[in-house]
Design a protein around this motif. Structure first.
Motif, PDB file in Angstrom:
ATOM      1  N   GLU A  17       0.849  -1.199   0.000  1.00  0.00           N
ATOM      2  CA  GLU A  17       0.000   0.000   0.000  1.00  0.00           C
ATOM      3  C   GLU A  17       0.880   1.243   0.000  1.00  0.00           C
ATOM      4  N   ILE A  18       0.574   2.167  -0.877  1.00  0.00           N
ATOM      5  CA  ILE A  18       1.313   3.421  -1.000  1.00  0.00           C
ATOM      6  C   ILE A  18       0.608   4.484  -0.165  1.00  0.00           C
ATOM      7  N   GLN A  19       1.400   5.317   0.496  1.00  0.00           N
ATOM      8  CA  GLN A  19       0.831   6.399   1.300  1.00  0.00           C
ATOM      9  C   GLN A  19       1.494   7.717   0.935  1.00  0.00           C
ATOM     10  N   VAL A  20       0.772   8.801   1.183  1.00  0.00           N
ATOM     11  CA  VAL A  20       1.314  10.134   0.948  1.00  0.00           C
ATOM     12  C   VAL A  20       2.606  10.266   1.753  1.00  0.00           C
ATOM     13  N   GLY A  21       3.629  10.814   1.106  1.00  0.00           N
ATOM     14  CA  GLY A  21       4.930  10.986   1.739  1.00  0.00           C
ATOM     15  C   GLY A  21       5.930   9.899   1.379  1.00  0.00           C
ATOM     16  N   ASN A  22       5.433   8.762   0.857  1.00  0.00           N
ATOM     17  CA  ASN A  22       6.336   7.686   0.421  1.00  0.00           C
ATOM     18  C   ASN A  22       7.140   8.142  -0.789  1.00  0.00           C
ATOM     19  N   ASP A  23       8.325   7.565  -0.944  1.00  0.00           N
ATOM     20  CA  ASP A  23       9.016   7.660  -2.224  1.00  0.00           C
ATOM     21  C   ASP A  23       8.231   6.791  -3.192  1.00  0.00           C
ATOM     22  N   ALA A  24       7.969   7.300  -4.374  1.00  0.00           N
ATOM     23  CA  ALA A  24       7.219   6.521  -5.366  1.00  0.00           C
ATOM     24  C   ALA A  24       8.096   5.373  -5.853  1.00  0.00           C
ATOM     25  N   PRO A  25       7.601   4.145  -5.759  1.00  0.00           N
ATOM     26  CA  PRO A  25       8.393   3.017  -6.254  1.00  0.00           C
ATOM     27  C   PRO A  25       8.557   3.087  -7.771  1.00  0.00           C
ATOM     28  N   ASN A  26       9.771   2.752  -8.232  1.00  0.00           N
ATOM     29  CA  ASN A  26       9.961   2.662  -9.668  1.00  0.00           C
ATOM     30  C   ASN A  26       9.228   1.416 -10.154  1.00  0.00           C
ATOM     31  N   PHE A  27       8.814   1.410 -11.386  1.00  0.00           N
ATOM     32  CA  PHE A  27       8.056   0.289 -11.950  1.00  0.00           C
ATOM     33  C   PHE A  27       8.400   0.158 -13.419  1.00  0.00           C
ATOM     34  N   THR A  28       8.071  -0.996 -13.977  1.00  0.00           N
ATOM     35  CA  THR A  28       8.255  -1.216 -15.416  1.00  0.00           C
ATOM     36  C   THR A  28       6.928  -1.671 -16.003  1.00  0.00           C
ATOM     37  N   LYS A  37       8.642   1.151 -20.090  1.00  0.00           N
ATOM     38  CA  LYS A  37       8.544   2.491 -19.520  1.00  0.00           C
ATOM     39  C   LYS A  37       8.656   2.346 -18.014  1.00  0.00           C
ATOM     40  N   THR A  38       9.380   3.275 -17.400  1.00  0.00           N
ATOM     41  CA  THR A  38       9.540   3.263 -15.953  1.00  0.00           C
ATOM     42  C   THR A  38       9.217   4.644 -15.408  1.00  0.00           C
ATOM     43  N   LEU A  39       9.098   4.730 -14.106  1.00  0.00           N
ATOM     44  CA  LEU A  39       8.880   6.031 -13.470  1.00  0.00           C
ATOM     45  C   LEU A  39      10.016   6.986 -13.839  1.00  0.00           C
ATOM     46  N   ASP A  40      11.229   6.452 -13.955  1.00  0.00           N
ATOM     47  CA  ASP A  40      12.394   7.279 -14.294  1.00  0.00           C
ATOM     48  C   ASP A  40      12.245   7.988 -15.638  1.00  0.00           C
ATOM     49  N   ASP A  41      11.413   7.452 -16.532  1.00  0.00           N
ATOM     50  CA  ASP A  41      11.201   8.094 -17.830  1.00  0.00           C
ATOM     51  C   ASP A  41      10.493   9.444 -17.701  1.00  0.00           C
ATOM     52  N   TYR A  42       9.931   9.730 -16.535  1.00  0.00           N
ATOM     53  CA  TYR A  42       9.160  10.969 -16.329  1.00  0.00           C
ATOM     54  C   TYR A  42       9.806  11.863 -15.276  1.00  0.00           C
ATOM     55  N   LYS A  43      11.121  11.673 -15.056  1.00  0.00           N
ATOM     56  CA  LYS A  43      11.864  12.462 -14.062  1.00  0.00           C
ATOM     57  C   LYS A  43      11.662  13.954 -14.296  1.00  0.00           C
ATOM     58  N   GLY A  44      11.547  14.682 -13.208  1.00  0.00           N
ATOM     59  CA  GLY A  44      11.434  16.128 -13.281  1.00  0.00           C
ATOM     60  C   GLY A  44      10.038  16.636 -13.556  1.00  0.00           C
ATOM     61  N   LYS A  45       9.096  15.733 -13.752  1.00  0.00           N
ATOM     62  CA  LYS A  45       7.703  16.131 -13.984  1.00  0.00           C
ATOM     63  C   LYS A  45       6.829  15.632 -12.845  1.00  0.00           C
ATOM     64  N   ALA A 111       2.741  -7.373 -14.141  1.00  0.00           N
ATOM     65  CA  ALA A 111       1.979  -6.753 -13.046  1.00  0.00           C
ATOM     66  C   ALA A 111       2.921  -6.040 -12.075  1.00  0.00           C
ATOM     67  N   ASP A 112       4.021  -5.520 -12.591  1.00  0.00           N
ATOM     68  CA  ASP A 112       5.027  -4.866 -11.750  1.00  0.00           C
ATOM     69  C   ASP A 112       4.450  -3.631 -11.061  1.00  0.00           C
ATOM     70  N   PHE A 113       3.759  -2.792 -11.815  1.00  0.00           N
ATOM     71  CA  PHE A 113       3.142  -1.608 -11.207  1.00  0.00           C
ATOM     72  C   PHE A 113       2.116  -2.042 -10.158  1.00  0.00           C
ATOM     73  N   GLY A 114       1.255  -2.979 -10.528  1.00  0.00           N
ATOM     74  CA  GLY A 114       0.197  -3.429  -9.622  1.00  0.00           C
ATOM     75  C   GLY A 114       0.725  -3.900  -8.285  1.00  0.00           C
ATOM     76  N   LYS A 115       1.813  -4.654  -8.308  1.00  0.00           N
ATOM     77  CA  LYS A 115       2.402  -5.174  -7.066  1.00  0.00           C
ATOM     78  C   LYS A 115       3.069  -4.059  -6.268  1.00  0.00           C
ATOM     79  N   LYS A 116       3.800  -3.191  -6.948  1.00  0.00           N
ATOM     80  CA  LYS A 116       4.558  -2.152  -6.244  1.00  0.00           C
ATOM     81  C   LYS A 116       3.667  -1.055  -5.674  1.00  0.00           C
ATOM     82  N   TYR A 117       2.461  -0.891  -6.241  1.00  0.00           N
ATOM     83  CA  TYR A 117       1.548   0.145  -5.758  1.00  0.00           C
ATOM     84  C   TYR A 117       0.340  -0.438  -5.025  1.00  0.00           C
ATOM     85  N   GLY A 118       0.348  -1.740  -4.805  1.00  0.00           N
ATOM     86  CA  GLY A 118      -0.696  -2.380  -4.014  1.00  0.00           C
ATOM     87  C   GLY A 118      -2.064  -2.354  -4.648  1.00  0.00           C
ATOM     88  N   VAL A 119      -2.131  -2.472  -5.985  1.00  0.00           N
ATOM     89  CA  VAL A 119      -3.415  -2.386  -6.680  1.00  0.00           C
ATOM     90  C   VAL A 119      -3.742  -3.620  -7.526  1.00  0.00           C
TER      91      VAL A 119
END
Length: 166
Positions: A17-28, A37-45, A111-119
């Motif tokens: 489960e992700i909560q406000v204040g967490n570092d966003a987990p990287n995902f593929t 595509k990973t979270l790193d592809d959107y760095k700075g935005k 299901a990398d995003f699904g597992k890392k974000y608890g969805v």
């Protein structure tokens, strides 16, 4: 742990489960051109991540179209929609619906995003409807796990969170 139902029946969400204040987990995930595509592809935005079970359902389609309409009104915000739909189906749906202001991504392979974000819904291998706003420093600033998967998220709160994030 977040309690979620699908058509009023409880479902099990796998992952963290992700909560406000967490570092966003990287995902593929996969782009519609089958590139990783990973979270790193959107760095700075700022990222508004809209999660839907399947674009081919009414609420998911409305949610995705709503954020597509809002995309032009948000500065330095990358809108992403993630589902378990195959990239080919996502491409076809976007073309048919005129959705071209947001990036649609597929989590079907691992299901990398699904597992890392608890969805990830264990019983259905679909993603549970949710919204995450991640700031330009990859901190989570807003989270909504929609309690009933077939209901809409709170669009206004999510959009406001994206506007406020830096």
């Amino acid at each position: 742990m977040v309690e979620v139902t699908f058509q009023d029946s409880p479902v099990t969400l796998l992952g963290t489960e992700i909560q406000v204040g967490n570092d966003a987990p990287n995902f593929t995930v996969l782009s519609n051109s089958l590139e990783n595509k990973t979270l790193d592809d959107y760095k700075g935005k700022v990222k508004l991540i809209s999660v839907v079970p399947s674009l081919d359902t009414g609420v998911c389609a409305e949610q995705t179209k709503r954020f597509n309409q809002e995309a032009d009104k948000l500065d330095n915000v990358q809108l992403l929609t993630i589902s378990m739909d195959l990239p080919f189906a996502q491409t076809r749906w976007c073309s048919a619906e005129g959705v071209n202001n947001i990036e649609i991504l597929s989590d079907h392979r691992d299901a990398d995003f699904g597992k890392k974000y608890g969805v990830l819904i264990k019983e259905l291998r679909l993603l549970s409807r949710s919204i995450f706003v991640v700031d330009s420093h990859d901190k989570v600033t807003y989270v909504e796990y929609v309690p009933e998967v077939t209901n809409h998220p709170d669009y206004e709160k999510a959009l406001e969170a994206a506007r406020k994030a830096e």
